[in-house]
Design a protein around this motif. Structure first.
Motif, mmCIF file in Angstrom:
data_model
loop_
_atom_site.group_PDB
_atom_site.id
_atom_site.type_symbol
_atom_site.label_atom_id
_atom_site.label_comp_id
_atom_site.label_asym_id
_atom_site.label_seq_id
_atom_site.Cartn_x
_atom_site.Cartn_y
_atom_site.Cartn_z
ATOM 1 N N ASN A 35 9.623 1.592 0.529
ATOM 2 C CA ASN A 35 8.934 2.464 1.468
ATOM 3 C C ASN A 35 8.529 1.654 2.694
ATOM 4 O O ASN A 35 7.797 0.667 2.592
ATOM 5 N N GLU A 36 8.986 2.064 3.871
ATOM 6 C CA GLU A 36 8.717 1.334 5.100
ATOM 7 C C GLU A 36 7.371 1.679 5.719
ATOM 8 O O GLU A 36 6.961 1.050 6.710
ATOM 9 N N GLY A 37 6.677 2.668 5.173
ATOM 10 C CA GLY A 37 5.362 3.021 5.685
ATOM 11 C C GLY A 37 5.380 3.905 6.905
ATOM 12 O O GLY A 37 4.318 4.250 7.439
ATOM 13 N N ASP A 38 6.569 4.302 7.354
ATOM 14 C CA ASP A 38 6.691 5.167 8.531
ATOM 15 C C ASP A 38 7.400 6.476 8.184
ATOM 16 O O ASP A 38 7.938 7.150 9.069
ATOM 17 N N GLY A 39 7.418 6.806 6.897
ATOM 18 C CA GLY A 39 8.092 8.023 6.456
ATOM 19 C C GLY A 39 9.532 7.815 6.057
ATOM 20 O O GLY A 39 10.217 8.786 5.727
ATOM 21 N N THR A 40 9.998 6.564 6.077
ATOM 22 C CA THR A 40 11.384 6.283 5.712
ATOM 23 C C THR A 40 11.448 5.255 4.587
ATOM 24 O O THR A 40 10.496 4.519 4.329
ATOM 25 N N PHE A 41 12.626 5.219 3.932
ATOM 26 C CA PHE A 41 12.903 4.260 2.866
ATOM 27 C C PHE A 41 14.158 3.468 3.212
ATOM 28 O O PHE A 41 15.040 3.961 3.915
ATOM 29 N N VAL A 42 14.247 2.247 2.669
ATOM 30 C CA VAL A 42 15.420 1.396 2.851
ATOM 31 C C VAL A 42 15.894 0.937 1.476
ATOM 32 O O VAL A 42 15.089 0.537 0.631
ATOM 33 N N ASP A 43 17.205 0.994 1.272
ATOM 34 C CA ASP A 43 17.806 0.521 0.031
ATOM 35 C C ASP A 43 17.800 -1.013 0.037
ATOM 36 O O ASP A 43 18.504 -1.653 0.819
ATOM 37 N N VAL A 44 16.979 -1.604 -0.852
ATOM 38 C CA VAL A 44 16.869 -3.067 -0.910
ATOM 39 C C VAL A 44 17.372 -3.593 -2.262
ATOM 40 O O VAL A 44 17.000 -4.696 -2.682
ATOM 41 N N GLY A 69 0.781 -1.231 0.000
ATOM 42 C CA GLY A 69 0.000 0.000 0.000
ATOM 43 C C GLY A 69 0.805 1.269 0.000
ATOM 44 O O GLY A 69 0.221 2.361 -0.081
ATOM 45 N N ASP A 70 2.140 1.157 0.085
ATOM 46 C CA ASP A 70 3.003 2.344 0.089
ATOM 47 C C ASP A 70 3.773 2.434 -1.223
ATOM 48 O O ASP A 70 4.300 1.432 -1.706
ATOM 49 N N PRO A 71 3.888 3.629 -1.813
ATOM 50 C CA PRO A 71 4.650 3.760 -3.063
ATOM 51 C C PRO A 71 6.147 3.655 -2.815
ATOM 52 O O PRO A 71 6.702 4.315 -1.936
ATOM 53 N N ASP A 72 6.800 2.813 -3.602
ATOM 54 C CA ASP A 72 8.246 2.628 -3.537
ATOM 55 C C ASP A 72 8.900 3.410 -4.672
ATOM 56 O O ASP A 72 8.233 3.840 -5.622
ATOM 57 N N LEU A 73 10.205 3.576 -4.599
ATOM 58 C CA LEU A 73 10.962 4.379 -5.561
ATOM 59 C C LEU A 73 12.044 3.541 -6.225
ATOM 60 O O LEU A 73 12.744 2.766 -5.554
ATOM 61 N N PHE A 74 12.202 3.717 -7.521
ATOM 62 C CA PHE A 74 13.327 3.113 -8.240
ATOM 63 C C PHE A 74 14.063 4.227 -8.971
ATOM 64 O O PHE A 74 13.433 5.068 -9.623
ATOM 65 N N VAL A 75 15.403 4.243 -8.857
ATOM 66 C CA VAL A 75 16.225 5.307 -9.428
ATOM 67 C C VAL A 75 17.267 4.697 -10.358
ATOM 68 O O VAL A 75 17.976 3.759 -9.985
ATOM 69 N N VAL A 114 19.039 1.806 -8.137
ATOM 70 C CA VAL A 114 18.710 1.626 -6.719
ATOM 71 C C VAL A 114 17.197 1.476 -6.547
ATOM 72 O O VAL A 114 16.422 2.247 -7.122
ATOM 73 N N LEU A 115 16.786 0.503 -5.750
ATOM 74 C CA LEU A 115 15.389 0.318 -5.366
ATOM 75 C C LEU A 115 15.230 0.704 -3.898
ATOM 76 O O LEU A 115 15.882 0.130 -3.016
ATOM 77 N N TRP A 116 14.365 1.693 -3.664
ATOM 78 C CA TRP A 116 14.093 2.168 -2.313
ATOM 79 C C TRP A 116 12.715 1.649 -1.879
ATOM 80 O O TRP A 116 11.700 2.018 -2.452
#
Length: 573
Positions: A166-175, A149-155, A162-164
């Motif tokens: 979205n943790e759903g708490d306002g932060t992103f993690v590089d996975v 349900g959270d939008p993730d980012l790919f750069v 890089v794939l970021w």
């Protein structure tokens, strides 16, 4: 005249980002006058946009190089994306940064995330969100790849993408490493889409050329100055990448089994669309100076390039073009998605009209051909900015090689933007002053992304200038009618790329595509917006979902956004 930039000392100097010498002759190109001179020659109407980036808190300066080496990637970077990363109902903005290709120990600047505070204000939350990255960035896209349900980012980057998550708490993690999507090439445009109709989002990444510092050479402009080379000088085209989502947070590189490794190209643009309405999403890749690719989905994990027989590989004269910003849109409301592509100065911006997967170059009939010859186009998008019921077009321009006249003394690559008013019948006319602002904005522009960021019912534009400042154009044009908008989502609220929306209102049929992946290296908001010439209720709205299922929704009142959730409408047999 071949479109090949001179590599000292043997090749004839001409234009950048053009055709291979054997492809074609260059189209005749008029000498552009200055923005001010053009404005004096045509009636200047009231502004359509007001530039408000700095006043809104969007302080961002793109850095193409701390030491300009005239290495090819320096002139190409600059994507951005709209997304509601914290699910607070307001659209935030992510902007890709470049830096220096040989930083020599210097700290690289990071991409930036700006949180929408409402009231037309943004704040920089990059560090708080954990999105600090020090790669040389190109483009980006948005999608809920893990279905939470959270939008993730790919750069995309020069080097590993890089794939970021979205943790759903306002932060992103590089996975990137665990997800398996860190291709080491020169990535450009990219997009999430459900290629196999299994309910999760796969990922398509376009690569440009196989570049390295060792491949660089000295090239000169038409005036004998040091300048950027063209892709044909390198002769190192690349291949696109398809990542299949395994549904467990990881992806498998399916490029070979899908058939993508059978073709090379200098890839810049991407459209992910069901072009033939068979229920399976296809992929169109725009190549710089090489024939474009139309990857038709074979429904078994394979794709076949049908661009040549479908009429979408080259223009009506049989010539490949520079092919940067690529927009999929149903321009004639016939239910099939067409293509609009920006090109190099001296080439028209090309309009391919689609009928059941067969394309016809209708550029000459649009009324935009002559005006588009003057500039090198990058980011682009269609929207009904003035609510008259017709799609308008906004283009951002910027050179990739030195040319005259020079529009800005401090940047020889800068050009003015362009705005075209929709007249109906697939015809447009240029709006002056150029770009629809009170004074023409002149920059070396790249990515452009479209969204109603202030939720006032009209479409605004953000764009990034290569080695310049971020711009935010707030729509202020006088409205001629009303509007209606739709969030087209899955059960968890995520956007559904490739969904096709059709409605009749006020005696006119309107069609819109959910196309986050669009323009140049950028991503639009997921909501679709329809301008209505009169305030009319939409009695029935039909959505054709990826996979082929059709649902009806409605009725809906105008001047509001409505939610169309997959599985909650009336099924159409």
């Amino acid at each position: 005249m071949s479109r090949l930039r001179r590599s000292t000392p043997i090749l004839a100097p001409v234009l950048v980002l053009g055709l291979a010498a054997a492809c074609s002759q260059a189209a005749p190109s008029p000498t552009p006058s200055s923005p001010g001179a053009q404005a004096k020659n045509a009636p200047a109407g009231a502004p359509w946009f007001e530039e408000v980036a700095r006043a809104s808190g969007l302080s961002f300066d793109h850095v193409r190089a701390k030491t300009q080496r005239f290495w090819f990637p320096e002139i190409m970077s600059g994507g951005l994306a709209w997304l509601d990363y914290d699910r607070d109902g307001r659209l935030d903005l992510f902007v890709v940064q470049a830096g220096d290709l040989a930083p020599e120990g210097q700290a690289m600047p990071s991409d930036r995330l700006f949180r929408n505070l409402g009231g037309g204000k943004f704040e920089d939350v990059t560090e708080r969100a954990g999105l600090v990255e020090n790669a040389y960035g190109m483009g980006c896209t948005v999608g809920d790849y893990d279905g939470d349900g959270d939008p993730d980012l790919f750069v995309t980057n020069i080097g590993p993408d890089v794939l970021w998550r979205n943790e759903g708490d306002g932060t992103f993690v590089d996975v990137t490493r665990t997800a398996g999507v860190g291709h080491p090439g020169w990535g450009t445009s990219c997009g999430f889409f459900d290629s196999d109709n299994d309910g999760d989002l796969d990922l398509f990444v376009v690569n440009y050329i196989r570049w390295s510092p060792e491949a660089e050479m000295d090239c000169k402009s038409n005036y004998g100055e040091r300048d950027y080379c063209a892709p044909v000088n390198y002769n190192r085209p690349a291949q696109s990448v398809l990542y299949r989502n395994e549904g467990n947070g990881t992806f498998t590189d399916a490029s070979e089994s899908a058939g993508l490794l059978t073709v090379f190209g200098n890839g810049l643009g991407l459209a992910l669309v069901d072009f033939d309405r068979d229920g399976w999403l296809d992929a169109y890749v725009s190549n710089d100076g090489m024939p474009n690719q139309l990857w038709m989905n074979q429904k078994d994990g394979r794709f076949v390039d049908k661009a040549v027989p479908a009429g979408a590989a080259v223009n009506r004269n049989g010539a490949a073009e520079a092919s940067m910003g690529t927009v999929p849109a149903d321009l004639n409301a016939d239910g099939f998605v067409d293509l609009f592509i920006t090109n190099l100065r001296g080439e028209t911006k090309t309009t391919y009209v689609n009928k059941n997967g067969v394309f016809t170059d209708r550029t000459a009939q649009t009324g935009m051909a002559m005006a588009s010859l003057q500039y090198t186009g990058f980011g682009d998008g269609f929207a009904d900015f003035d609510h008259d019921g017709e799609l308008d077009l906004f283009l951002v321009n910027g050179r990739v090689g030195m040319w005259k006249p020079v529009f800005r003394a401090d940047d020889p690559y800068a050009e003015p933007n362009q705005l075209f008013r929709g007249l109906g019948g697939m015809k447009w006319e240029e709006v002056l002053p150029q770009g629809g602002t009170a004074e023409a904005l002149v920059g070396n522009s790249r990515g452009a992304a479209f969204a109603d960021y202030d939720d006032d019912g009209d479409v605004d534009v953000a764009y990034s200038d290569n080695h310049g400042s971020l711009k935010l154009l707030r729509n202020v044009t006088a409205k001629k009618g009303s509007w209606i908008g739709f969030a087209v989502v899955d059960a968890k609220g995520g956007d559904v790329p490739g969904a096709f929306v059709e409605l009749d209102a006020g005696g006119k049929r309107h069609t819109r595509l959910v196309a986050l992946c669009s323009s140049y290296c950028s991503a639009n908001e997921g909501r679709v917006h329809v301008g209505l010439a009169a305030k009319a209720k939409a009695d029935t709205v039909r959505v054709r979902w990826p996979g082929g299922a059709v649902e009806e929704f409605g009725p809906f009142d105008a001047e509001a956004y409505h939610r169309l959730a997959r599985g909650s409408g009336r099924v159409v047999k």
